[in-house]
Design an enzyme around this catalytic site. Structure first.
Site, mmCIF file in Angstrom:
data_model
loop_
_atom_site.group_PDB
_atom_site.id
_atom_site.type_symbol
_atom_site.label_atom_id
_atom_site.label_comp_id
_atom_site.label_asym_id
_atom_site.label_seq_id
_atom_site.Cartn_x
_atom_site.Cartn_y
_atom_site.Cartn_z
ATOM 1 N N CYS A 82 0.840 -1.199 0.000
ATOM 2 C CA CYS A 82 0.000 0.000 0.000
ATOM 3 C C CYS A 82 0.882 1.259 0.000
ATOM 4 C CB CYS A 82 -1.001 -0.019 1.145
ATOM 5 S SG CYS A 82 -2.345 1.184 0.917
ATOM 6 N N HIS A 189 -3.736 -4.617 -0.670
ATOM 7 C CA HIS A 189 -3.373 -5.228 0.605
ATOM 8 C C HIS A 189 -3.452 -6.751 0.491
ATOM 9 C CE1 HIS A 189 -3.250 -1.694 3.298
ATOM 10 N NE2 HIS A 189 -4.160 -1.187 2.491
ATOM 11 N N GLU A 191 -2.632 -8.847 2.720
ATOM 12 C CA GLU A 191 -3.052 -9.372 4.019
ATOM 13 C C GLU A 191 -4.553 -9.249 4.231
ATOM 14 O OE1 GLU A 191 -2.544 -5.007 4.846
ATOM 15 O OE2 GLU A 191 -1.685 -6.516 3.517
#
Length: 209
Positions: A82, A189, A191
């Site tokens: 990011c 992202h 994650e």
């Protein structure tokens, strides 16, 4: 033995979700601002949320730019996520404030032209040919939340060996990820991207030694 990954702790948010996701993907993870630990780890992850200039200030406070440049100069893997992806570029322009980035990638991070901002949600990306990051996940959807990025119409002179992955949003074609030497970076992202993001992190961890 699992590879070691240092997550650079420089005051940016989202550190713990990145740490958990990397551990779930098979790495031994250390959340740290210690320069020696960051240089010695098999991989370094630079997360980031918020404003470009603020993230650069936080990085500078822990000597992050030097750590990143030293690792890359030695061919040691770095993953930016990011705003941690954005700060790898030459500079960012946000709310009229221009800030220098780490400068290991060419280009300027600027506000997108799309009418609907932020770009928030799940998108399929146009993965670069031969991408190691997206192997087995080329057609998957990844989670984005950002209003700034490096646009395709910015006429960046990409290095010949750069693998650039793109995403379309509101008529803007924006860098979604880039792989260049030991550097990998994603605007989205991983994650927060479910099984697709987990696959991408496993792919990156598999490159560590």
């Amino acid at each position: 033995m699992s590879p070691t990954v240092a997550v650079l702790d420089y005051g940016s948010g989202n550190l713990h979700s990145a740490t958990r996701a990397l551990a779930a993907a098979g790495a031994q993870v250390l959340l740290t601002a210690d320069a020696s630990a960051c240089l010695d780890a098999d991989g370094l992850v630079v997360p980031g949320v918020g404003a470009f200039a603020a993230c650069m200030e936080g990085l500078a406070a822990v000597d992050g730019p030097r750590i990143i440049r030293e690792r890359l100069a030695a061919g040691r893997p770095v993953l930016g996520i990011c705003v941690g992806h954005q700060v790898m570029f030459d500079r960012g322009v946000e709310h009229g404030v221009e800030a220098s980035g780490v400068g290991v990638l060419p280009g300027t991070v600027e506000r997108l032209h799309a009418e609907r901002l932020p770009h928030m949600g799940w998108n399929v990306v146009d993965a670069a040919d031969g991408s190691a990051l997206f192997a087995g996940a080329e057609s998957e959807r990844f989670y984005f939340v950002h209003s700034y990025g490096v646009r395709a119409d910015a006429d960046v002179a990409w290095p010949e060996d750069a693998r650039v992955t793109w995403v379309e949003h509101g008529g803007d074609r924006v860098v979604a990820a880039i792989e260049l030497g030991a550097l990998s970076a994603t605007q989205f992202h991983p994650e927060k991207s479910g099984s697709a993001g987990a696959r991408l992190l496993r792919n990156w961890i598999a490159t560590l030694s």
